[in-house]
Design a protein around this motif. Structure first.
Motif, PDB file in Angstrom:
ATOM      1  N   GLU A 258       9.987  -3.598   0.559  1.00  0.00           N
ATOM      2  CA  GLU A 258       9.947  -2.703   1.657  1.00  0.00           C
ATOM      3  C   GLU A 258      10.420  -1.381   1.532  1.00  0.00           C
ATOM      4  O   GLU A 258       9.956  -0.675   2.311  1.00  0.00           O
ATOM      5  CB  GLU A 258      11.133  -3.614   2.681  1.00  0.00           C
ATOM      6  CG  GLU A 258      10.597  -5.137   3.142  1.00  0.00           C
ATOM      7  CD  GLU A 258      11.917  -5.604   3.732  1.00  0.00           C
ATOM      8  OE1 GLU A 258      12.866  -5.227   3.830  1.00  0.00           O
ATOM      9  OE2 GLU A 258      11.374  -6.930   4.211  1.00  0.00           O
ATOM     10  N   ALA A 259      11.334  -1.058   0.527  1.00  0.00           N
ATOM     11  CA  ALA A 259      11.617   0.263   0.211  1.00  0.00           C
ATOM     12  C   ALA A 259      10.233   0.936  -0.282  1.00  0.00           C
ATOM     13  O   ALA A 259      10.037   2.351   0.144  1.00  0.00           O
ATOM     14  CB  ALA A 259      12.698   0.247  -0.722  1.00  0.00           C
ATOM     15  N   VAL A 260       9.612   0.265  -1.098  1.00  0.00           N
ATOM     16  CA  VAL A 260       8.316   1.237  -1.575  1.00  0.00           C
ATOM     17  C   VAL A 260       7.155   1.235  -0.435  1.00  0.00           C
ATOM     18  O   VAL A 260       6.646   2.377  -0.305  1.00  0.00           O
ATOM     19  CB  VAL A 260       7.529  -0.063  -2.759  1.00  0.00           C
ATOM     20  CG1 VAL A 260       6.125   0.685  -3.110  1.00  0.00           C
ATOM     21  CG2 VAL A 260       8.459  -0.038  -3.785  1.00  0.00           C
ATOM     22  N   LEU A 261       7.120   0.156   0.562  1.00  0.00           N
ATOM     23  CA  LEU A 261       6.248   0.323   1.652  1.00  0.00           C
ATOM     24  C   LEU A 261       6.626   1.763   2.413  1.00  0.00           C
ATOM     25  O   LEU A 261       5.814   2.601   2.756  1.00  0.00           O
ATOM     26  CB  LEU A 261       6.287  -0.792   2.321  1.00  0.00           C
ATOM     27  CG  LEU A 261       5.703  -2.095   2.121  1.00  0.00           C
ATOM     28  CD1 LEU A 261       5.814  -3.398   3.088  1.00  0.00           C
ATOM     29  CD2 LEU A 261       4.080  -1.506   1.977  1.00  0.00           C
ATOM     30  N   ALA A 262       7.830   1.657   2.641  1.00  0.00           N
ATOM     31  CA  ALA A 262       8.384   2.979   3.319  1.00  0.00           C
ATOM     32  C   ALA A 262       8.087   4.147   2.701  1.00  0.00           C
ATOM     33  O   ALA A 262       7.803   5.330   3.354  1.00  0.00           O
ATOM     34  CB  ALA A 262      10.074   2.919   3.767  1.00  0.00           C
ATOM     35  N   ALA A 263       8.547   4.184   1.482  1.00  0.00           N
ATOM     36  CA  ALA A 263       8.022   5.459   0.642  1.00  0.00           C
ATOM     37  C   ALA A 263       6.762   5.743   0.480  1.00  0.00           C
ATOM     38  O   ALA A 263       6.303   6.968   0.750  1.00  0.00           O
ATOM     39  CB  ALA A 263       8.792   5.185  -0.974  1.00  0.00           C
ATOM     40  N   ALA A 264       5.610   4.878   0.368  1.00  0.00           N
ATOM     41  CA  ALA A 264       4.356   5.145   0.418  1.00  0.00           C
ATOM     42  C   ALA A 264       3.907   5.624   1.930  1.00  0.00           C
ATOM     43  O   ALA A 264       2.897   6.560   1.803  1.00  0.00           O
ATOM     44  CB  ALA A 264       3.561   3.758  -0.087  1.00  0.00           C
ATOM     45  N   ARG A 265       4.417   5.042   2.815  1.00  0.00           N
ATOM     46  CA  ARG A 265       3.638   5.506   4.137  1.00  0.00           C
ATOM     47  C   ARG A 265       4.365   7.061   4.215  1.00  0.00           C
ATOM     48  O   ARG A 265       3.532   7.651   5.081  1.00  0.00           O
ATOM     49  CB  ARG A 265       4.378   4.730   5.241  1.00  0.00           C
ATOM     50  CG  ARG A 265       3.616   3.269   5.121  1.00  0.00           C
ATOM     51  CD  ARG A 265       4.379   2.235   6.017  1.00  0.00           C
ATOM     52  NE  ARG A 265       3.557   0.907   5.853  1.00  0.00           N
ATOM     53  CZ  ARG A 265       3.836  -0.448   6.254  1.00  0.00           C
ATOM     54  NH1 ARG A 265       5.132  -0.284   6.553  1.00  0.00           N
ATOM     55  NH2 ARG A 265       2.934  -1.305   6.260  1.00  0.00           N
ATOM     56  N   GLU A 266       5.453   7.539   3.743  1.00  0.00           N
ATOM     57  CA  GLU A 266       5.816   8.715   3.787  1.00  0.00           C
ATOM     58  C   GLU A 266       4.886   9.681   3.077  1.00  0.00           C
ATOM     59  O   GLU A 266       4.844  10.675   3.576  1.00  0.00           O
ATOM     60  CB  GLU A 266       7.435   8.895   3.090  1.00  0.00           C
ATOM     61  CG  GLU A 266       8.546   8.137   3.889  1.00  0.00           C
ATOM     62  CD  GLU A 266       9.727   8.373   3.117  1.00  0.00           C
ATOM     63  OE1 GLU A 266       9.907   8.820   2.085  1.00  0.00           O
ATOM     64  OE2 GLU A 266      10.875   8.119   3.843  1.00  0.00           O
ATOM     65  N   ARG A 267       4.178   9.232   2.499  1.00  0.00           N
ATOM     66  CA  ARG A 267       2.872   9.800   1.740  1.00  0.00           C
ATOM     67  C   ARG A 267       1.802   9.613   2.493  1.00  0.00           C
ATOM     68  O   ARG A 267       0.662   9.864   1.684  1.00  0.00           O
ATOM     69  CB  ARG A 267       2.893   9.493   0.288  1.00  0.00           C
ATOM     70  CG  ARG A 267       4.186   9.809  -0.705  1.00  0.00           C
ATOM     71  CD  ARG A 267       4.361   8.906  -2.056  1.00  0.00           C
ATOM     72  NE  ARG A 267       5.365   9.201  -2.634  1.00  0.00           N
ATOM     73  CZ  ARG A 267       6.690   8.934  -2.520  1.00  0.00           C
ATOM     74  NH1 ARG A 267       7.221   8.444  -1.446  1.00  0.00           N
ATOM     75  NH2 ARG A 267       7.576   9.690  -3.523  1.00  0.00           N
ATOM     76  N   SER A 268       1.821   9.067   3.452  1.00  0.00           N
ATOM     77  CA  SER A 268       0.574   8.764   4.439  1.00  0.00           C
ATOM     78  C   SER A 268      -0.274   7.531   3.856  1.00  0.00           C
ATOM     79  O   SER A 268      -1.661   7.808   4.034  1.00  0.00           O
ATOM     80  CB  SER A 268      -0.243  10.109   4.691  1.00  0.00           C
ATOM     81  OG  SER A 268       0.742  11.107   5.335  1.00  0.00           O
ATOM     82  N   ALA A 269       0.061   6.841   2.784  1.00  0.00           N
ATOM     83  CA  ALA A 269      -0.448   5.886   2.466  1.00  0.00           C
ATOM     84  C   ALA A 269      -0.575   4.821   3.325  1.00  0.00           C
ATOM     85  O   ALA A 269       0.120   4.428   4.223  1.00  0.00           O
ATOM     86  CB  ALA A 269      -0.054   5.320   1.246  1.00  0.00           C
ATOM     87  N   GLU A 270      -1.855   4.199   3.527  1.00  0.00           N
ATOM     88  CA  GLU A 270      -2.097   2.910   4.174  1.00  0.00           C
ATOM     89  C   GLU A 270      -2.002   1.819   3.338  1.00  0.00           C
ATOM     90  O   GLU A 270      -3.011   1.433   2.696  1.00  0.00           O
ATOM     91  CB  GLU A 270      -3.609   3.009   5.036  1.00  0.00           C
ATOM     92  CG  GLU A 270      -3.908   4.067   5.740  1.00  0.00           C
ATOM     93  CD  GLU A 270      -5.052   4.258   6.669  1.00  0.00           C
ATOM     94  OE1 GLU A 270      -5.744   3.063   6.250  1.00  0.00           O
ATOM     95  OE2 GLU A 270      -5.265   4.959   7.426  1.00  0.00           O
ATOM     96  N   VAL A 271      -0.728   0.857   3.421  1.00  0.00           N
ATOM     97  CA  VAL A 271      -0.614  -0.045   2.702  1.00  0.00           C
ATOM     98  C   VAL A 271       0.171  -1.115   3.187  1.00  0.00           C
ATOM     99  O   VAL A 271       0.941  -0.906   4.470  1.00  0.00           O
ATOM    100  CB  VAL A 271       0.302   0.449   1.230  1.00  0.00           C
ATOM    101  CG1 VAL A 271       1.304   1.161   1.740  1.00  0.00           C
ATOM    102  CG2 VAL A 271       0.519  -0.691   0.539  1.00  0.00           C
ATOM    103  N   SER A 272       0.047  -2.278   2.996  1.00  0.00           N
ATOM    104  CA  SER A 272       0.696  -3.516   3.728  1.00  0.00           C
ATOM    105  C   SER A 272       0.925  -4.434   2.756  1.00  0.00           C
ATOM    106  O   SER A 272       0.838  -4.551   1.420  1.00  0.00           O
ATOM    107  CB  SER A 272      -0.271  -4.023   4.692  1.00  0.00           C
ATOM    108  OG  SER A 272      -1.496  -4.487   3.999  1.00  0.00           O
ATOM    109  N   ILE A 273       1.948  -5.535   3.209  1.00  0.00           N
ATOM    110  CA  ILE A 273       2.077  -6.528   2.167  1.00  0.00           C
ATOM    111  C   ILE A 273       1.050  -7.568   2.082  1.00  0.00           C
ATOM    112  O   ILE A 273       0.650  -8.091   3.295  1.00  0.00           O
ATOM    113  CB  ILE A 273       3.690  -7.075   2.684  1.00  0.00           C
ATOM    114  CG1 ILE A 273       4.677  -6.184   2.599  1.00  0.00           C
ATOM    115  CG2 ILE A 273       3.782  -8.582   2.078  1.00  0.00           C
ATOM    116  CD1 ILE A 273       6.008  -6.748   3.053  1.00  0.00           C
TER     117      ILE A 273
END
Length: 333
Positions: A258-273
């Motif tokens: 979940e921490a990685v997801l939050a950090a990736a989204r801060e980089r405008s990445a579209e990613v999900s579990i």
């Protein structure tokens, strides 16, 4: 406490009829085999079937890196006629117990037997591990341990030698067919997205065998938390490569993912579990992942679907798992 137990009894007595004495049947308990993990125990049970009694120490959801034996577990070691474990340090805190008991009981390190003629993933400076112990992730490599295991089982159940060897031939064929099926499914994922991101580094053999880049946020062991730098580096990789999914492992707290997801989204990445996959333990009884082969089928289906690959039917030799695969919910259900 024993996590799961398969009680199989071998009936070796005959009906004895005497005048006025009625009938009696002698029942002899099958030899007890103690297995440490579900992956090891499932392999043992598929060969031994009714000829042996299998105890598995670590059930679904139990992390072998952190497992601590209880007094009842130690007693089970002492009662077993054969002890089968993974080896290469996977069982961590059980190593001392295994060493002591191995001086008095027959033992087999199944992963080490499987790797006797196969290439190993060697590690330097990662949690004290010299060799990656997660060999079961490569179905073809794990198949090399079937014959040595069959030999040990026939030693303790000689009356079942023919049946055990026949089942060993079947399991070897199934693992080889699974190996080919996984390779084809992973190859169907677009190359740019062919990266498996997980909480800890349990999938090196899977990645090497099936041609997918593997990145674990943590190292081989789960005994230490992932660092902020690990989380940020994984988020950078997601953003740079456009990787659409990261996976949660069933034995590991999802907060790192979940921490990685939050950090990736801060980089405008579209990613999900991309879903839950199984690393160090099998699934609950009655699920597709409650066996070694089923676990690898489940993982491959989840990875293929989440990363944009295409599924295909299982080969005929894997027919016992077809219904369970078809019953799996699609991603997002």
């Amino acid at each position: 406490m024993v996590a799961s137990r398969c009680r199989n009894v071998l009936l070796t007595g005959a009906m004895v009829v005497g005048i006025g004495l009625g009938a009696a049947q002698a029942v002899v308990a099958a030899p007890l085999v103690l297995a440490t993990t579900g992956m090891v125990g499932d392999t043992v049970e598929r060969l031994g079937d009714e000829c042996i009694d299998v105890e598995v120490l670590m059930g679904p959801g139990v992390d072998p890196h952190l497992f601590q034996a209880s007094a009842s577990d130690v007693r089970a070691f002492q009662q077993a006629e054969l002890i089968v474990y993974n080896g290469f340090g996977l069982e961590g805190q059980l190593d001392n117990v295994l060493t002591r008991v191995g001086e008095r009981r027959p033992t087999l390190a199944l992963a080490e037997a499987a790797a006797a003629e196969g290439p190993l993933e060697r590690i330097q400076g990662t949690g004290g591990y010299a060799v990656d112990p997660h060999l079961w992730m490569d179905a073809g490599l794990w198949a090399q341990g079937v014959a040595p295991l069959a030999g040990m089982l026939t030693d303790i159940a000689p009356g079942c030698a023919e049946a055990i060897n026949d089942r060993a031939d079947t399991l070897h064929e199934q693992l080889q067919a699974l190996d080919e099926w996984i390779r084809a499914r992973i190859a169907s994922i677009p190359e740019a997205q062919r990266a498996l991101l997980t909480a800890h580094d349990a999938f090196r053999y899977y990645g090497r065998a099936y041609g997918i880049e593997v990145e674990g946020i943590q190292g081989i062991s789960t005994s230490a938390e992932a660092s902020v730098a690990d989380i940020q580096a994984t988020a950078d990789l997601i953003a740079e490569r456009g990787i659409p999914a990261i996976f949660v492992e069933t034995t590991i707290n999802p907060r790192t993912v979940e921490a990685v997801l939050a950090a990736a989204r801060e980089r405008s990445a579209e990613v999900s579990i991309g879903g839950s996959i199984y690393g160090d333990a099998l699934g609950e009884p009655g699920t597709l992942a409650d066996s070694l082969i089923g676990m690898l089928i489940h993982n491959t289906a989840a990875i293929t679907g989440a990363l944009g690959g295409t599924m295909a039917p299982l080969p005929p030799v894997l027919a016992p798992w077809r219904g369970s695969l078809d019953a799996q919910p699609a991603r997002g259900d």
